[in-house]
Design a protein around this motif. Sequence first.
Motif, mmCIF file in Angstrom:
data_model
loop_
_atom_site.group_PDB
_atom_site.id
_atom_site.type_symbol
_atom_site.label_atom_id
_atom_site.label_comp_id
_atom_site.label_asym_id
_atom_site.label_seq_id
_atom_site.Cartn_x
_atom_site.Cartn_y
_atom_site.Cartn_z
ATOM 1 N N ASN A 56 0.826 -1.204 0.000
ATOM 2 C CA ASN A 56 0.000 0.000 0.000
ATOM 3 C C ASN A 56 0.861 1.255 0.000
ATOM 4 O OD1 ASN A 56 -2.355 -1.475 -0.033
ATOM 5 N ND2 ASN A 56 -2.665 -1.406 2.201
ATOM 6 N N ARG A 57 1.904 1.242 0.813
ATOM 7 C CA ARG A 57 2.772 2.424 0.883
ATOM 8 C C ARG A 57 3.511 2.641 -0.432
ATOM 9 N NH1 ARG A 57 5.297 1.402 6.946
ATOM 10 N NH2 ARG A 57 3.455 2.085 8.108
ATOM 11 N N ILE A 58 3.939 1.548 -1.047
ATOM 12 C CA ILE A 58 4.632 1.675 -2.338
ATOM 13 C C ILE A 58 3.681 2.258 -3.378
ATOM 14 C CG2 ILE A 58 5.667 0.373 -4.231
ATOM 15 C CD1 ILE A 58 6.786 -1.547 -2.099
ATOM 16 N N ALA A 59 2.441 1.732 -3.429
ATOM 17 C CA ALA A 59 1.460 2.241 -4.389
ATOM 18 C C ALA A 59 1.163 3.723 -4.133
ATOM 19 C CB ALA A 59 0.172 1.423 -4.296
ATOM 20 N N PHE A 60 1.040 4.090 -2.862
ATOM 21 C CA PHE A 60 0.759 5.472 -2.502
ATOM 22 C C PHE A 60 1.917 6.380 -2.923
ATOM 23 C CE2 PHE A 60 -0.528 8.942 0.304
ATOM 24 C CZ PHE A 60 -1.913 8.877 0.207
ATOM 25 N N ALA A 61 3.151 5.885 -2.690
ATOM 26 C CA ALA A 61 4.323 6.672 -3.067
ATOM 27 C C ALA A 61 4.398 6.858 -4.574
ATOM 28 C CB ALA A 61 5.593 5.979 -2.557
ATOM 29 N N LEU A 62 3.993 5.853 -5.331
ATOM 30 C CA LEU A 62 3.993 5.970 -6.785
ATOM 31 C C LEU A 62 2.975 7.012 -7.245
ATOM 32 C CD1 LEU A 62 4.300 2.194 -7.823
ATOM 33 C CD2 LEU A 62 6.015 3.987 -8.122
ATOM 34 N N VAL A 63 1.812 7.056 -6.603
ATOM 35 C CA VAL A 63 0.797 8.064 -6.935
ATOM 36 C C VAL A 63 1.342 9.462 -6.668
ATOM 37 C CG1 VAL A 63 -1.483 8.988 -6.302
ATOM 38 C CG2 VAL A 63 -1.158 6.527 -6.592
ATOM 39 N N VAL A 64 1.999 9.645 -5.496
ATOM 40 C CA VAL A 64 2.579 10.945 -5.161
ATOM 41 C C VAL A 64 3.622 11.339 -6.199
ATOM 42 C CG1 VAL A 64 3.964 12.196 -3.471
ATOM 43 C CG2 VAL A 64 2.089 10.740 -2.707
ATOM 44 N N ALA A 65 4.480 10.367 -6.578
ATOM 45 C CA ALA A 65 5.510 10.654 -7.574
ATOM 46 C C ALA A 65 4.892 11.031 -8.911
ATOM 47 C CB ALA A 65 6.408 9.424 -7.738
ATOM 48 N N ALA A 66 3.803 10.353 -9.297
ATOM 49 C CA ALA A 66 3.130 10.677 -10.556
ATOM 50 C C ALA A 66 2.548 12.087 -10.517
ATOM 51 C CB ALA A 66 2.026 9.651 -10.823
ATOM 52 N N LEU A 67 1.973 12.485 -9.364
ATOM 53 C CA LEU A 67 1.440 13.838 -9.216
ATOM 54 C C LEU A 67 2.545 14.889 -9.365
ATOM 55 C CD1 LEU A 67 -1.102 13.436 -6.255
ATOM 56 C CD2 LEU A 67 -1.645 14.240 -8.567
ATOM 57 N N VAL A 68 3.692 14.624 -8.756
ATOM 58 C CA VAL A 68 4.809 15.564 -8.834
ATOM 59 C C VAL A 68 5.273 15.708 -10.285
ATOM 60 C CG1 VAL A 68 7.210 15.944 -8.174
ATOM 61 C CG2 VAL A 68 5.562 15.179 -6.468
ATOM 62 N N ILE A 69 5.451 14.566 -10.969
ATOM 63 C CA ILE A 69 5.927 14.612 -12.356
ATOM 64 C C ILE A 69 4.900 15.300 -13.257
ATOM 65 C CG2 ILE A 69 6.530 13.174 -14.353
ATOM 66 C CD1 ILE A 69 7.617 11.120 -12.336
ATOM 67 N N GLY A 70 3.590 14.935 -13.104
ATOM 68 C CA GLY A 70 2.547 15.562 -13.930
ATOM 69 C C GLY A 70 2.443 17.049 -13.680
ATOM 70 N N SER A 71 2.505 17.468 -12.423
ATOM 71 C CA SER A 71 2.433 18.892 -12.090
ATOM 72 C C SER A 71 3.616 19.649 -12.680
ATOM 73 C CB SER A 71 2.383 19.069 -10.568
ATOM 74 O OG SER A 71 1.255 18.404 -10.019
ATOM 75 N N ALA A 72 4.788 19.032 -12.611
ATOM 76 C CA ALA A 72 5.970 19.685 -13.184
ATOM 77 C C ALA A 72 5.809 19.894 -14.684
ATOM 78 C CB ALA A 72 7.201 18.833 -12.891
ATOM 79 N N GLN A 73 5.242 18.911 -15.384
ATOM 80 C CA GLN A 73 5.018 19.055 -16.830
ATOM 81 C C GLN A 73 4.009 20.158 -17.129
ATOM 82 O OE1 GLN A 73 3.944 15.060 -17.921
ATOM 83 N NE2 GLN A 73 6.060 14.527 -18.489
ATOM 84 N N LEU A 74 2.940 20.297 -16.289
ATOM 85 C CA LEU A 74 1.960 21.368 -16.475
ATOM 86 C C LEU A 74 2.599 22.734 -16.271
ATOM 87 C CD1 LEU A 74 -1.172 19.871 -14.653
ATOM 88 C CD2 LEU A 74 -0.937 20.289 -17.113
ATOM 89 N N VAL A 75 3.470 22.845 -15.262
ATOM 90 C CA VAL A 75 4.145 24.121 -15.011
ATOM 91 C C VAL A 75 5.048 24.471 -16.183
ATOM 92 C CG1 VAL A 75 5.851 25.264 -13.554
ATOM 93 C CG2 VAL A 75 4.002 23.952 -12.505
ATOM 94 N N VAL A 76 5.777 23.500 -16.706
ATOM 95 C CA VAL A 76 6.678 23.766 -17.828
ATOM 96 C C VAL A 76 5.889 24.144 -19.082
ATOM 97 C CG1 VAL A 76 8.360 22.701 -19.384
ATOM 98 C CG2 VAL A 76 8.503 22.285 -16.941
#
Length: 556
Positions: free
Chosen positions: A498-518
């Motif tokens: 569960n923690r690994i899956a949650f961490a992957l979701v957080v990482a995906a949010l960070v990467i997606g948000s960074a692409q939107l900002v760029v």
Amino acid sequence: MSRFGFDGLRQINRLREVLGVLARYGFGELVQQLRLGRFLPSWARKGPERARGLTTAERVRRVCEELGPSFIKIGQILSTRPDLLPPDWIEELSNLQGRLPPIEFADIEEELRAAWGDEGWHRLARFDREPMATASIAQVHRGTLDTGEEVAVKVRRPGIQGQVEVDLRILKRLAQLAADHITELAHHDPVQIAEEFSESFRAELDLTQEGRNLERFRENFRNRREVRFPEVHWEYTRETVLVTELIDGPMALTPPEELDELGYDRHRLARVGARAFLKMIIQDGFFHADPHPSNVIFPEPDRVCFIDCGMVGRLRPELREQLLGLLLALIERNSEEAVDAFLSIGRAPADLDRDQLLLHAERFIERYHSVRLENLQLGEILLEFVRLIRAHHITLPPDLALLAKALITVEGLGQVLDPEFDMVSEAEPYLRAVMRARYRPDQMARRMLGRVEAGGAETQAIYRDFRSALRRLGQGTPIQFEFRQLRSLEQELDRASNRIAFALVVAALVIGSAQLVVAGAGPEVYGLPMFGLVGFGVAAFFGLWLIVAISRSGRL
């Protein structure tokens, strides 16, 4: 064969003699604990008439002396094992010289003729009838070859090998009985200790082995003019006879004032001897295990010679590295690293209380907290820590105990020669050199390659075991699997996934948000894309929540 495992009339008679001497010196209760009372001779049941007024250590020394060469040598080997015995025992057994009478010259001549033949015997231009030294295993005479060269001729005691084999068989059986019937001794694994003694004893009985030890030392010190080892005359050396060049000069037990009168530089001699020993340990991994003063000669005012190299210690490269880490941890007073180093060196019991061990190590190191570095006694520190580790029933390599005892002997000898002698200062250049070499790229690559090879070997072993299990299954052999605490394991795996899956979701949010900002997509707030900022905010919230959850579990 008796139900106690002793066979042969000679062994039974020798056993009765051993038990009788033990009883006579007050160890009758021990004999009964070993279930061997029935073997006690009648004269030994009158009581311990020779034990009065003696300490336990003195009684053990007397037992060894009375039982002859084999037990004298066993006592001498025990005196090099401070991990097994308390200090007063070590000191008492270190004085064990045996007081053995010299071997009759006729027996010596017969032994030499048997080893060389008549022709070899006649090649000696001179052979002194009076021995230079008499010990438990052999006797040394001065001789002269037909070339005019003076030599030391070491001759093994006639008939000692047969007696030793009988005594070693008795010793190993007594060790097994001690492991079976005496709980406080069983913790020390007496059977393993008896095996180690037997191996060491047999190696010393073969005088060609001592010759090979000398050759190795000579090779290791070929570029050190100030350090000597006698040259071996192999054409004369046999299993029962060792012939070496004769080294003359005062021994290290010579009083300091006499060395001063002879013009010897005691300050330099102390450092030459210490540096030679440190080289044996740190660079060569092959050291003289019995460097007591009568085995050290000063052939010249600034040169040191080591003799009697039958007992040696060996340190594998990985053990040397672990030992280096231990010494540095002790000097730096880091108890956690010291315990880790010792656990990597030794074999810990399954029920080891590591927290208790760490607490004792911290108390031990705290005793030296206010001691200046130059006043530290490396040998004493190592020895005391070895004893602390043994108190927790951690099995250590026997060579480590040999090293601790030898290091104390060399330190003591250095301080007798020069009261200002400081072993730590002498060791520092060697330790620094090893540390520099340890972190060279080629050395790091070599260690990494060694770990990879070790990992590959372990993988192959697992693969072989797996194939063996499959083969047994194919042959219809049942294999039983046991799963303990399966429910808790499932819960842990579920939580981790569960923690690994949650961490992957957080990482995906960070990467997606960074692409939107760029990309600058969507409406802006303060000049930044709103969707990107919201994504970062959500990712930060959930990331912080995950960190708090993990830290609360105590397994961050």
